[in-house]
Design a protein around this motif. Structure first.
Motif, mmCIF file in Angstrom:
data_model
loop_
_atom_site.group_PDB
_atom_site.id
_atom_site.type_symbol
_atom_site.label_atom_id
_atom_site.label_comp_id
_atom_site.label_asym_id
_atom_site.label_seq_id
_atom_site.Cartn_x
_atom_site.Cartn_y
_atom_site.Cartn_z
ATOM 1 N N PRO A 87 0.687 -1.181 -0.075
ATOM 2 C CA PRO A 87 0.028 -0.067 -0.036
ATOM 3 C C PRO A 87 1.021 1.250 -0.015
ATOM 4 O O PRO A 87 2.014 1.229 0.567
ATOM 5 C CB PRO A 87 -0.798 -0.157 1.250
ATOM 6 C CG PRO A 87 -0.044 -0.943 2.152
ATOM 7 C CD PRO A 87 0.634 -1.986 1.214
ATOM 8 N N PRO A 88 0.431 2.271 -0.571
ATOM 9 C CA PRO A 88 1.158 3.564 -0.735
ATOM 10 C C PRO A 88 1.282 4.310 0.745
ATOM 11 O O PRO A 88 0.822 5.347 1.029
ATOM 12 C CB PRO A 88 0.278 4.448 -1.574
ATOM 13 C CG PRO A 88 -1.242 4.011 -1.152
ATOM 14 C CD PRO A 88 -1.024 2.592 -0.935
ATOM 15 N N PHE A 89 2.275 3.723 1.536
ATOM 16 C CA PHE A 89 2.714 4.220 2.722
ATOM 17 C C PHE A 89 4.039 4.724 2.651
ATOM 18 O O PHE A 89 4.687 4.160 1.762
ATOM 19 C CB PHE A 89 2.560 3.289 3.833
ATOM 20 C CG PHE A 89 0.851 3.119 4.334
ATOM 21 C CD1 PHE A 89 -0.034 3.793 3.949
ATOM 22 C CD2 PHE A 89 0.822 1.940 5.262
ATOM 23 C CE1 PHE A 89 -1.248 3.351 4.337
ATOM 24 C CE2 PHE A 89 -0.363 1.657 5.323
ATOM 25 C CZ PHE A 89 -1.446 2.396 4.973
ATOM 26 N N THR A 90 4.637 5.554 3.629
ATOM 27 C CA THR A 90 6.115 5.784 3.730
ATOM 28 C C THR A 90 6.640 4.902 4.550
ATOM 29 O O THR A 90 6.119 4.138 5.452
ATOM 30 C CB THR A 90 6.322 7.323 3.979
ATOM 31 O OG1 THR A 90 5.769 7.540 5.186
ATOM 32 C CG2 THR A 90 5.665 8.275 2.927
ATOM 33 N N ALA A 91 7.901 4.703 4.601
ATOM 34 C CA ALA A 91 8.609 4.099 5.762
ATOM 35 C C ALA A 91 8.582 4.724 7.111
ATOM 36 O O ALA A 91 8.094 5.958 7.206
ATOM 37 C CB ALA A 91 10.106 3.879 5.378
#
Lengths: 766, 115
Positions: free
Chosen positions: B54-58
């Motif tokens: 999914p489009p999450f950041t680290a």
């Protein structure tokens, strides 16, 4: 020149604020104003000669406002402001008893301004704007008595015809403008040869002439003019003499240097002019109402003007300009007289009139002199005009006897009309005693009086006109011209004998009609026989059938069946998509076979089955359940393909929707069976065609490589700028926060709508 | 899997259009839902399918490689919510309509006033 137009605009607007005595004297104030303009323009021209002013308008289109004052526009502006002043004085008398005079005076003032705008315009697009303004304003003036159906119909007819003609003219202007690449009249004149040699010339000329013919009531567009006499008499007087219908003649003069002098010009103008000239006077002779006679003689006069422009010799144009002035003088006079008689006796019908010469001696003298001018008898100016016209017709280079014969014939009838006009009102014994209800006051008599006296003076001393005024105008039409001398007495020549013959024959016709009333009767019968149709009837029929055709078209296209609208939308969209699809059919599938996705496969299959089932389910609850299944299935698909937020939202929304449906369903009936199987099959086929192409589109979409810069931007800046680790959330509430706010508003409006719809109306307190 | 999803989109559109063409207003509303679902899926699919990323950041905020495209998801999320608004409103409208006219037939909605 522009200051004149601005002044008129300001004056007409300020009329709204006139109160008390000023309001009572409104017409006189405007008359003084018009007289002032008359003096101002005369002063300008006589001191400075030709004047040109120009202002930037749309520089990108190479358009600018150009106003010029030269010989032609000088004559016209003198007529407009001079007769305008007299008409307003007269209107003070005529309009006294009516309500709503303020808007009337505003329209009439604006109308004179629009006319001045036409004659000052040096640019054809600008001229067109003023041209259309006069059409619209004359509509407003003709409908002054808008309670009368006839007035409304006549006004509509006039407006329709002149506006159609105006559109045609605009087309013509643009066509010829494209040859020269300018709409400036001066440029047209400079490039006259290029215009006449271009292949667009004939088309452009015809279109422009259609505009001129509709405005100037030329055959076959003449029929709107008699209807226009439903207007109050001051308007008729103004419209027929100095303005509106003369605009066409003005444009002929203006465009003569650039468009004239060709065979097309000669044949079209002289044919239309000759026919118009003859039918005008032919119908005038049998009219039974004062204003109606005058309207038809105007048609005759307009025909004469067009014919003379068509003959297109130096002599004929000179005659035309002189005749313009003559006609303006006597026609304005006669209309004012008609109004005076109408006001004094309460009737406009010849049958109820007669013997008025003793009661109204002054009016009788005015009428007598004006009709003398109309008939072309000495010592009036009209005599000169007629002589000159005959001279011009005799000297036609292409020597067409036909024009001369028809000219003499219509002049004989015109003499008869003039004699009958005076005779029927003032001389013959009335059937019943004519009651004079009110004597005309000074305002009612100034206008006709001045015009008649002028006509007499100019008739006796023609050099006053011929010396400067007409020569100047002629110099604007022809490059090389020889100055003209106007004389009352030409000596015993062909023209003189023709005149003599005309007058004697005219009197004989009039006498015959007076002595033997049966002639009129049989003549009318004869007319009914030979006239296969009347133009007004054709017009009404054309408009009616236009309306009924479009109503039929509406019945087919706008049938009111919601689903057929949708059906045509879907069919058309499918066709377009399929054809586009066919164009770009060569592409390669790039599919990785996903072995480890057994359970998503099942979810997808179930969702597909659900959507198929939904189509055929007849039970309401079952359908809702299927709807829920497909919604949740889609939520799972989102979840599987890394769209956590979507999945959550979809599940919430789907739940709400299902709950809503179940609540509403309680209050609603079962699905009714409304379609038979044929319709179902048809709809299914359409749905399949559309569905298939959308499925293919989805496949194709996976092949498209989007520009990834947005993706990069959002992933990089999500935390740096938005301080959030869920990029989707950051986009929604931060980067595109305002969009989300809009979305909230949409939902709020929907909620508001729902609550209004579902609220029970409160019972009214008794 | 794309083929299967494409078939799903196609059949959702088919169902939606078929329902829209019915005379029953209730079915019409259900058709709207199908079509909006189908369109959402189409938009979602157009940026390519990514599994389990999914489009999450680290956790420290640096961008991750190969995540799903957040833009389509944001668009579709908005569309889903608006779709809810549309359906709720049309349902209420339908309810009122039935209360006043006692009919479920679109063909009787032909005229705006008595002729």
């Amino acid at each position: 020149m522009i200051n004149v137009l601005v002044l008129i605009l300001l004056l007409s607007l300020s009329l709204l604020f006139f109160k008390g005595t000023l309001k009572k004297q409104m017409a006189n104030v405007i008359a003084v104003f018009q007289a002032g303009l008359f003096a101002y323009i005369a002063y300008l021209y006589l001191n400075n000669g030709n004047i040109q002013e120009s202002f930037d308008w749309i520089s990108a289109l190479n358009l600018s406002f150009v106003f010029n004052l030269d010989g032609i526009s000088f004559i016209f502006s003198m007529l407009i402001t001079g007769i305008g002043a007299l008409v307003f004085i007269y209107a003070r008398y005529y309009m006294k008893k009516y309500e709503r005079t303020t808007p009337f005076y505003i329209y009439l003032t604006l109308f004179s301004g629009a006319m001045l705008g036409i004659v000052f315009s040096g640019n054809l697009i600008q001229l067109f704007v003023f041209w259309e303004l006069t059409s619209v304003l004359s509509f407003l003036l003709i409908t002054f008595f808008h309670e009368k159906e006839r007035a409304r119909k006549a006004a509509f007819q006039g407006l329709f015809i002149t506006l159609m003609g105006g559109l045609a003219m605009l087309g013509g202007i643009i066509l010829i403008g494209s040859v020269v690449d300018s709409y400036n009249i001066h440029d047209w004149t400079q490039n006259a040869d290029a215009i006449k040699n271009s292949e667009l010339y004939t088309a452009g000329l015809i279109l422009i002439l259609v505009g001129i013919f509709t405005k100037s009531a030329q055959f076959p567009f003449h029929f709107w003019l008699p209807g226009a006499m439903e207007a109050p008499t001051p308007v008729s007087s103004f419209l027929h003499s100095a303005t509106m219908v003369k605009a066409g003649f003005f444009l002929l003069l203006r465009l003569h240097p650039s468009l004239g002098g060709t065979p097309e010009w000669f044949y079209i103008l002289s044919t239309a002019g000759a026919i118009t000239m003859f039918i005008g006077v032919y119908f005038a002779i049998l009219r039974t109402e004062i204003k109606s006679v005058l309207a038809y003689t105007t048609i005759n006069a307009l025909g004469v003007l067009t014919l003379l422009m068509g003959i297109d010799t130096f002599l004929s144009v000179k005659a035309a300009i002189l005749f313009l002035i003559i006609h303006a003088f006597y026609k304005a006079t006669l209309f004012m007289v008609a109004g005076v008689i109408d006001k004094s006796t309460g009737t406009k019908l010849f049958a109820n009139l007669g013997g008025l010469r003793k009661e109204m001696p002054l009016v009788f003298i005015f009428t007598l002199l004006a009709t003398l001018s109309m008939a072309g008898l000495p010592p009036m100016l009209g005599f000169l005009g007629k002589e000159l016209i005959y001279e011009a017709k005799i000297n036609i280079p292409e020597a067409s006897n036909f024009i001369l014969i028809i000219g003499v014939a219509s002049n004989i009838l015109l003499v008869a009309v003039s004699v009958l006009f005076t005779y029927k009102i003032f001389i013959k014994k009335p059937a019943h005693k004519v009651e004079i209800k009110s004597k005309p006051n000074i305002n009612g008599l100034i206008g006709p009086g001045i015009l008649v006296i002028l006509s007499l003076i100019f008739g006796l001393f023609p050099q006053l006109l011929g010396g400067n005024i007409i020569n100047d105008a002629l110099s604007n039409v022809f490059e090389n011209y020889t100055p003209v001398k106007l004389k009352l007495w030409h000596g015993f020549n062909t023209v003189f004998f023709l005149s003599l013959f005309t007058v004697i024959a005219g009197f004989i016709v009039a006498l015959l009609i007076i002595k033997f009333e049966k002639i009129t009767f049989y003549w009318n019968k004869f007319n009914e026989r030979i006239l296969l149709f009347r133009f007004t009837d054709v017009f009404v029929k054309a408009i009616d059938s236009f309306v009924s055709i479009s109503r039929k078209k509406d019945k087919i296209v706008q049938h009111g069946y919601h689903r057929y609208y949708l059906l045509s939308i879907f069919l058309l969209t499918s066709v377009l998509l399929w054809s586009q699809f066919f164009e770009t059919r060569s592409w390669i599938f790039n599919i990785d076979n996903d072995k480890n996705s057994f359970y998503i496969l099942i979810v997808i299959v179930i969702t597909i089955l659900a959507s198929i089932l939904a189509m055929f389910s007849n039970k309401r609850l079952a359908t809702i359940a299927i709807l829920g299944v497909s919604g949740y299935g889609i939520a799972l698909i989102y979840l599987y393909y890394s769209a956590v937020d979507l999945a959550i939202t979809q599940i919430l929304v789907e739940t709400v929707v299902v709950v809503l449906f179940v609540i509403v369903l309680q209050k609603l009936p079962r699905f009714a069976k409304l379609s038979n199987w044929k319709i179902k099959v048809r709809d299914l086929a359409i749905a399949l065609i559309f569905g298939t192409v959308m499925g293919l589109l989805a496949l194709k979409a996976t092949e498209v490589n989007f520009d990834s810069s947005l993706y990069d931007f959002y992933s990089e800046n999500s935390y740096l700028q938005g301080f959030g680790k869920n990029v989707v959330n950051v986009i929604l509430v931060d980067f595109r926060g305002l969009d989300t706010f809009g979305e909230v508003i949409v939902l709020a409006i929907a909620a508001l709508g729902v609550s209004v719809l579902l609220s029970k109306p409160k019972k009214k307190k008794v | 899997m794309e083929i299967l999803l494409a078939i799903l989109i196609g059949s959702l559109y088919t169902a939606g259009v078929y329902m829209l063409l019915r005379r029953s207003i209730l079915k019409f509303i259900i058709g709207i839902i199908f079509i909006s679902n189908a369109t959402n899926l189409l938009v979602f699919m157009s940026s390519g399918l990514v599994k389990g990323n999914p489009p999450f950041t680290a956790p420290d905020g640096t961008p991750l490689e190969q995540t799903a495209d957040p833009l389509n998801q944001a668009l579709v999320l908005t569309a889903i919510v608006i779709g809810l608004g549309v359906v709720a409103y049309t349902l209420a409208l339908k309810y009122k309509f039935f209360e006043l006219t006692k009919t479920d037939d679109l063909d009787e909605l032909k005229q705006t006033e008595e002729v």
